[in-house]
Write an enzyme that holds these catalytic residues in place. Structure first.
Site, PDB file in Angstrom:
ATOM      1  N   ARG A  54       0.792  -1.212   0.000  1.00  0.00           N
ATOM      2  CA  ARG A  54       0.000   0.000   0.000  1.00  0.00           C
ATOM      3  C   ARG A  54       0.832   1.273   0.000  1.00  0.00           C
ATOM      4  NH1 ARG A  54      -2.492  -3.865   1.458  1.00  0.00           N
ATOM      5  NH2 ARG A  54      -0.786  -4.224   2.890  1.00  0.00           N
ATOM      6  N   THR A  55       1.812   1.346   0.883  1.00  0.00           N
ATOM      7  CA  THR A  55       2.565   2.598   0.995  1.00  0.00           C
ATOM      8  C   THR A  55       3.299   2.906  -0.305  1.00  0.00           C
ATOM      9  OG1 THR A  55       2.855   2.270   3.371  1.00  0.00           O
ATOM     10  CG2 THR A  55       4.313   3.840   2.314  1.00  0.00           C
ATOM     11  N   LYS A  83      25.662  -4.452  -3.079  1.00  0.00           N
ATOM     12  CA  LYS A  83      27.113  -4.435  -3.242  1.00  0.00           C
ATOM     13  C   LYS A  83      27.809  -3.748  -2.062  1.00  0.00           C
ATOM     14  CE  LYS A  83      26.478  -4.039  -8.252  1.00  0.00           C
ATOM     15  NZ  LYS A  83      26.714  -3.201  -9.450  1.00  0.00           N
ATOM     16  N   ARG A 104      11.579   3.915   2.812  1.00  0.00           N
ATOM     17  CA  ARG A 104      11.257   3.006   3.919  1.00  0.00           C
ATOM     18  C   ARG A 104      12.513   2.202   4.237  1.00  0.00           C
ATOM     19  NH1 ARG A 104       6.030  -0.771   4.490  1.00  0.00           N
ATOM     20  NH2 ARG A 104       5.279   1.267   5.166  1.00  0.00           N
ATOM     21  N   HIS A 132       5.856   6.481  11.219  1.00  0.00           N
ATOM     22  CA  HIS A 132       5.281   6.291   9.886  1.00  0.00           C
ATOM     23  C   HIS A 132       4.342   7.480   9.643  1.00  0.00           C
ATOM     24  CE1 HIS A 132       3.976   4.626   6.263  1.00  0.00           C
ATOM     25  NE2 HIS A 132       3.642   3.393   6.622  1.00  0.00           N
TER      26      HIS A 132
END
Length: 307
Positions: A54-55, A83, A104, A132
């Site tokens: 969703r986000t 890497k 995120r 959040h």
């Protein structure tokens, strides 16, 4: 760089700025065509070091509906992170390509660190079990749209209150509005962190109680905010298995609730809301996800200073 506006914590926004974003989101919902080309030529980078549906999708849909473009990754192993590239280097590079970044990350404080190295606005799309803020904007828009205001509610927050970043952010934000009472519902092992209790609820004189049984308080609630017990936050799988089914909202419990109570959930759900509840008109979590796209559209416009 110091003059760039970022969103890392819900408290980064003043009440006036919050109201401005919510008002703009409401106008976008009513008049989407008027906003469909405002970000033509602009690029949003979505840097998702943790899984998301969703986000990430709502950020990407928001940018596209504003006429902009997107780039980024949804799995760090598909980028130079695999890497060994540092967060600081990733941010320095990506901020030369994009106009705004949504990130995120599993580590608390990572979004704040990113602002040090970025030449464009950073939006915290979730940093570990910390904050959040865009989910909180979604929650506020949903409550205001469905309940008409953000004051005078009895709000039950149920489930994983210890690791739930959406919970921590919501409590911070809702504490700024008058006459709200909060009922915290969780097993003893997943109670709210002490700093939230001390620095927000107690310091701001927010009426709150802590209980273990949802059945004991559901009839008092205007808003029920359900959360899942998050497997990814546990170090011990046995603890997760023992606690994961602590709270399951079903129609039997809903029958005891007010007729105008609304049920919210940041999603994804596992089994804490039975599917039978989806048919109840008080179940508003899918509508809540839709509001998330509109509020992120408003936020992106706000941070890019586009009207």
């Amino acid at each position: 760089m110091n003059n760039i506006k970022h969103l890392i914590d819900p408290m980064d926004l003043s009440i006036m700025e919050l109201e401005d974003i919510l008002g703009l989101a409401n106008d976008i919902m009513k008049n989407p065509k008027e906003y469909s080309h405002l970000l033509s030529g602009k690029i949003l980078a979505t840097l998702f070091y943790e899984p998301s549906t969703r986000t990430r999708f709502s950020f990407e849909a928001a940018m596209m509906k504003l006429g902009g473009n997107i780039l980024g990754f949804s799995e760090p192993n598909s980028s130079s992170v695999s890497k060994g590239e540092s967060l600081s280097d990733t941010i320095k590079i990506v901020s030369t390509y994009a106009d705004i970044i949504a990130m995120r990350h599993p580590k608390e404080g990572s979004a704040k660190v990113a602002t040090i190295y970025s030449s464009v606005p950073i939006i915290n799309a979730g940093d570990g079990g910390h904050q959040h803020p865009t989910q909180t904007l979604t929650d506020l828009l949903t409550i205001k749209s469905l309940k008409e205001n953000l004051e005078g509610h009895v709000i039950g927050i149920c489930g994983d209150l210890k690791f739930g970043r959406t919970v921590h952010s919501l409590i911070k934000a809702i504490s700024r509005y008058k006459n709200n009472k909060i009922i915290l519902i969780s097993p003893e092992e997943l109670t709210i962190p002490q700093y939230i209790r001390d620095e927000i609820l107690i310091k701001e004189n927010i009426p709150f109680i802590e209980v273990e049984r949802l059945e004991d308080v559901i009839d008092k609630l205007d808003i029920l905010y359900m959360t899942r017990v998050q497997k990814e936050r546990f170090f011990n799988e046995e603890d997760y298995i023992r606690l994961k089914d602590s709270y399951i909202l079903d129609q039997s419990k809903m029958s005891k609730a007010k007729k105008d109570m609304i049920v919210l959930h940041p999603l994804p759900r596992v089994n804490e809301i039975a599917q039978e509840v989806d048919k109840d008109p008080r179940a508003c979590y899918f509508k809540q996800a839709e509001y998330g796209m509109y509020v992120r559209m408003a936020l992106i416009l706000k941070l890019l200073e586009v009207r």
